[in-house]
Scaffold this active site. Sequence first.
Site, PDB file in Angstrom:
ATOM      1  N   GLU A  76      44.570  37.405  37.115  1.00  0.00           N
ATOM      2  CA  GLU A  76      43.572  36.824  37.697  1.00  0.00           C
ATOM      3  C   GLU A  76      42.078  36.769  37.118  1.00  0.00           C
ATOM      4  O   GLU A  76      41.371  35.612  37.046  1.00  0.00           O
ATOM      5  CB  GLU A  76      43.271  37.763  38.984  1.00  0.00           C
ATOM      6  N   ASP A  77      41.842  37.716  36.262  1.00  0.00           N
ATOM      7  CA  ASP A  77      40.387  37.821  35.764  1.00  0.00           C
ATOM      8  C   ASP A  77      40.475  37.566  34.258  1.00  0.00           C
ATOM      9  O   ASP A  77      39.194  37.580  33.808  1.00  0.00           O
ATOM     10  CB  ASP A  77      39.929  39.284  36.160  1.00  0.00           C
TER      11      ASP A  77
END
Length: 737
Positions: A76-77
């Site tokens: 995700e990041d």
Amino acid sequence: MMRQYELVEKVAAYKAEPDEALLNRAYVYAMQKHGSQKRASGDPYFSHPLEVAAILTDLHLDEATIAVALLHDTIEDTDATRKEIDQLFGPKIGQLVEGLTKLKKLDLVSKKAAQAENLRKLLLAIADDIRVLLVKLADRLHNMRTLGPMAPEKRARIAQETMDIYAPLAGRMGMQDMRDELESLAFRHINLDAFETVTARLAELKERHADRIAAIERDLTAKLKENGIHATVSGRQKTAYSVFSKMQRKALSLEQLSDIFGFRVIVDNEEACYRTLGIVHRTWPMVPGRFKDYISTPKQNDYRSLHTTIVGPSRQRVELQIRTRAMHEVAEYGVAAHALYKDGAASGPVHLSKDSNAYGWLRRTIELLASGDNPEEFLEHTKLELFQDQVFCFTPKGRLIALPRGATPIDFAYAVHSEVGDNCVGCKIDGRIMPVVTELANGDEVEIICAKGQTPPQAWENIAVTGKARAAIRRAARTSIRKQYSGIGQQILERTFARAGKTYSREALKPLLGKLGHREIEDALAAVGRGELKPTDVLRAAFPDFQESRAARLAEKGEDEGWFNLRTAAGMIFRIPGRQKIKPRRNGNAIPIRGAGDDMPVHFGPDGAVPGDRIVGIIEPGKGIIIYPIQSPALTAYDDEPDRWVDVRWDLDEAMSERFPARIMLSAKNEPGSLAEIAETIAINDANIHNLSMVATAPDFTKMVIELEVWDIQHLNQTLRQLRGKSCVADVSRVNG
Ligand code: MN
């Protein structure tokens, strides 16, 4: 921040020969990927996945789960990809990390439907592999612990979601500590005042009673030792949130809450639990009604313990939980305790144990998803189910059925089997016939009385508290309504075809379905019955060369002999067999009223008026003269305005064949065909239905307002008498008569 070797040591503390290489690789990879990223607090981002991993070591989880925790935010990041994780850690870990990534994306949407969808995904993911849930809960716990630096709005939303979904979910999975901490953290953000007040008072009370509580602990320990029971006694205080929610639930003040102190007694085996209970009850008076044996009847989340409350020397109440170490582990770790001790390291999915109640709950919840109700509805049900405490009831054969508190025999019937629920017509509780809406109590023996071919009344949907019962009732109601409409549609088509000199058969419809835009014959018939599909369109589809007769054209307008179009308040057109044509109501000056003059239009008031009524007119600026029966309660509104009253009389012509409006209120039994029977009765009496609307639905009856058109007062009274004589009519009277 925890060092790499510290994490490995934590795992090694509960697991022999842990897969150190896996842990080290995941640690280094996540740390490098998150690099210099920072959290809202200013801490390095990597501290977050590391803390999540640490929480999971407290639950004694396997290395694969710990690795997933370390990696959970990388896709995700950071620039990490599923492919890369698959290559480095294997596809199983890759899949788990990706599963968490998908859940995370949905977290950011606050709309109710999206939240429901998130929960749906989460549940499906849990069914796939329980480790997703465990990492997700640990992730949420750490985020809640570090919520401080967030914007207030975001904080409130996350706290609320935690309270609504994650805390009950942890409870449902039997993870009591996780649940308590999530609730406490969320409580602080949702209602800071209440949190601080309750926390301060609890501390004060604890201090005030400290000596006596310590005395009880000493006495208890000594007594058990005397009797040769090996036990660990530890004091425990209820959390601020559990105290607060009890205050709200029972409308009590904190002072009135007596059992905020408690002890947990952990003994070696089940027998010792019961012996301890005996010693406790012989030493201190017990509080009646507070003893609960969750050992012989475990909670839905597999929780087992003996609970009792005693009255201490200074009359304060003290709650005791008595359990074995094994029971304690289930109580603390829940599904983590019995689903995950085995070696799951990246080899295959870890499922809930099939014997656990948590698994049963998950299965039921997921079955609901499959039944195709919309997610918002689902969230409502699930939230309800998650929040309620439970009652335990028995079938006559002794099978145990666990239900949420507030459940009725209707829920019980559906919990036994969908078919039992659908065919339920009554019930016996402990051998006595009782209403099916009775709230069940713990220990009730419930026998469901069934009859074949029933349709559950729609109003049961509001009475049932379990999602399963509600969904099934809604489904059954949908099917039953469709059946009624399709029966009417069938009759309409038979007539339309007969009038055209053609033969109708269900089979002949089959090849036409595509053309008519329906997939099944039942659907097409129901559409005709509902007035959505014109019978002549079906006729034309079957016989494209067919020349329309006048009758067919009339039928299309809903004016053919023998059929009524009823429009309900909800705008639904319902075609119903009868004898009379509907004539358009007269309007304006054509109403045969003398005394109103010619310069103003004349209308009937909302409840109508019929010859034989004594009537009066009221001038309504902009509208004209409104005619009311003299007994109409609506007239009192004009008591102070004598100028508006007009003296009027009927002006009827012997040869005139007009009908006049009168509104009636009718309560009909909820049974198939009752609406058709009412319409038929009205038609046989030579009255018309101008409009019909349902005003209220009770479990057994539907209240409706029907606007009739009748010749005069005798005709109206005769029609009312005939309706009263029908078994499907419970009550009927003229409105404002
Ligand atoms: Mn995270």
